[in-house]
Design a protein around this motif. Structure first.
Motif, PDB file in Angstrom:
ATOM      1  N   ARG A 297      -2.959  -0.241  -2.467  1.00 32.03           N
ATOM      2  CA  ARG A 297      -1.831   0.467  -2.171  1.00 32.03           C
ATOM      3  C   ARG A 297      -0.646  -0.103  -3.046  1.00 32.03           C
ATOM      4  N   VAL A 298      -1.019  -1.103  -4.026  1.00 34.33           N
ATOM      5  CA  VAL A 298       0.201  -1.522  -4.834  1.00 34.33           C
ATOM      6  C   VAL A 298       0.444  -0.371  -5.987  1.00 34.33           C
ATOM      7  N   PRO A 299       1.746   0.166  -5.933  1.00 31.90           N
ATOM      8  CA  PRO A 299       2.120   1.103  -6.920  1.00 31.90           C
ATOM      9  C   PRO A 299       2.409   0.440  -8.333  1.00 31.90           C
TER      10      PRO A 299
ATOM     11  N   HIS B 260       6.634  -4.513  -0.489  1.00 36.20           N
ATOM     12  CA  HIS B 260       5.539  -4.413  -1.538  1.00 36.20           C
ATOM     13  C   HIS B 260       5.098  -5.785  -2.127  1.00 36.20           C
ATOM     14  N   LEU B 261       5.903  -6.862  -1.962  1.00 35.49           N
ATOM     15  CA  LEU B 261       5.326  -7.907  -2.388  1.00 35.49           C
ATOM     16  C   LEU B 261       4.233  -8.371  -1.449  1.00 35.49           C
ATOM     17  N   VAL B 262       4.390  -8.195  -0.127  1.00 38.69           N
ATOM     18  CA  VAL B 262       3.342  -8.398   0.729  1.00 38.69           C
ATOM     19  C   VAL B 262       1.958  -7.975   0.429  1.00 38.69           C
TER      20      VAL B 262
ATOM     21  N   GLY C  80       7.162   1.735  -8.055  1.00 40.63           N
ATOM     22  CA  GLY C  80       6.196   1.084  -9.144  1.00 40.63           C
ATOM     23  C   GLY C  80       6.874  -0.318  -9.459  1.00 40.63           C
ATOM     24  N   VAL C  81       5.847  -1.161  -9.775  1.00 41.02           N
ATOM     25  CA  VAL C  81       5.698  -2.591 -10.098  1.00 41.02           C
ATOM     26  C   VAL C  81       5.297  -2.669 -11.430  1.00 41.02           C
ATOM     27  N   VAL C  82       5.832  -3.278 -12.308  1.00 40.30           N
ATOM     28  CA  VAL C  82       5.353  -3.081 -13.651  1.00 40.30           C
ATOM     29  C   VAL C  82       5.409  -4.882 -14.191  1.00 40.30           C
ATOM     30  N   ASP C  83       4.881  -4.869 -15.357  1.00 39.31           N
ATOM     31  CA  ASP C  83       4.766  -6.185 -16.244  1.00 39.31           C
ATOM     32  C   ASP C  83       3.959  -7.107 -15.440  1.00 39.31           C
TER      33      ASP C  83
END
Length: 317
Positions: free
Chosen positions: A86-88, A133-135, A213-216
């Motif tokens: 479920r991480v975008p 989202h970090l969780v 979103g989370v990138v890199d």
């Protein structure tokens, strides 16, 4: 943008390589530089589709970075892993980690809606979203564990900012001379901060703010959740003031995240990450200025860093 302009923006071999992964009848019509990166060039590629529409891809190119091949292989593996969570995160399109086909090591991925938000306005609304989202990232359980985490500073490489209290910094440096505390390992982003997170929607009004979103993911690794939390805390403290860094750690726990049980161990990770920034402030600040915070100066951010480290030490007991 003409074909000539696209060719000028992208290196010839890289342009030819990226074109292999387009649908029949598609072509790259625009290449736009995205600001905020430090170690890589990042460009949004606009693709003209067969039906007259368009879609976007993102190209990351490491021109002058050590361990680019290792990092891109790790990112490619991570993006594939995250499609089932479920991480975008972007989806992997192609990777050339050893520059076998491109001029430099490169990765092509899907484009996500949204943009990084680094301004002071709305930070209170963003912190709970960042924490949740970090969780979710730390809840990922890969079938094969990634590499062990790497810390980014040592007691001997810390740089004391001008104007910082020498005694305070000496105490902080002494604190990180101790071995890393034992920890329960988690899946880490390892560079989780507002510059690597995308938001969409309004911070006030009918369109709710969304984290899109989370990138890199080149630093994805295995280690203590405290390390990711500490890194985001430091970034927030330097962008918005020390109190916001301290607040993020509380928000992470409120979102269901688990940090080290002992206060001294939590402080250890917070201080270690903050001291790592002492070596990189003058690299980070120009990227922040380009990304929408032109008022930030290296001197001002160093002052915030000194105040943040002092606040962490004052929280003893």
């Amino acid at each position: 943008m003409s074909d000539h302009d696209v060719a000028a923006a992208l290196r010839p071999r890289t342009l030819e390589w990226a074109g292999r992964y387009l649908e029949t009848g598609e072509r790259i019509v625009r290449a736009e530089t995205l600001h905020g990166g430090i170690t890589a060039e990042v460009r949004r590629l606009t693709i003209s589709t067969r039906d007259g529409g368009s879609r976007d891809l993102v190209l990351r190119t490491f021109v002058d970075a050590e361990h680019a091949e290792e990092g891109l292989l790790r990112e490619a593996e991570t993006l594939t892993l995250l499609t089932k969570t479920r991480v975008p995160a972007p989806e992997l399109v192609a990777v050339d980690p050893s520059a076998a086909h491109c001029e430099y090591p490169s990765l092509l991925m899907t484009h996500l809606a949204g943009r990084p938000l680094l301004d002071d306005a709305g930070v209170a609304a963003r912190i709970p979203l960042l924490a949740r989202h970090l969780v979710a990232i730390h809840d990922v359980r890969p079938a094969r564990r990634p590499a062990r985490y790497v810390t980014w500073t040592t007691a001997d490489t810390v740089v004391t900012p001008r104007g910082a209290d020498p005694a305070t910094w000496a105490a902080a440096v002494d604190l990180i001379r101790a071995p890393d505390p034992a920890c329960q390992g988690r899946f880490l982003h390892r560079d989780f901060h507002p510059g690597n997170v995308l938001f969409d929607g309004a911070q006030a009004g009918s369109q709710p703010l969304r984290l899109t979103g989370v990138v890199d993911w080149v630093g994805a690794s295995w280690g203590p959740a405290d390390l990711d939390v500490a890194h985001c805390c430091t970034n927030l403290a330097l962008l918005h003031g020390p109190a916001w860094g301290l607040r993020f750690a509380r928000a992470y726990e409120e979102a269901g995240g688990e940090l080290a049980a002992a206060a001294d161990e939590r402080r250890y990770w917070l201080v270690r990450d903050a001291l790592a920034f002492s070596e990189d402030v003058r690299l980070v600040v120009p990227a922040w200025r380009k990304a929408g915070r032109p008022e930030l100066t290296a001197e001002g951010v160093e002052e915030r860093l000194a105040a943040y480290v002092a606040a962490l030490l004052e929280a003893r007991g």
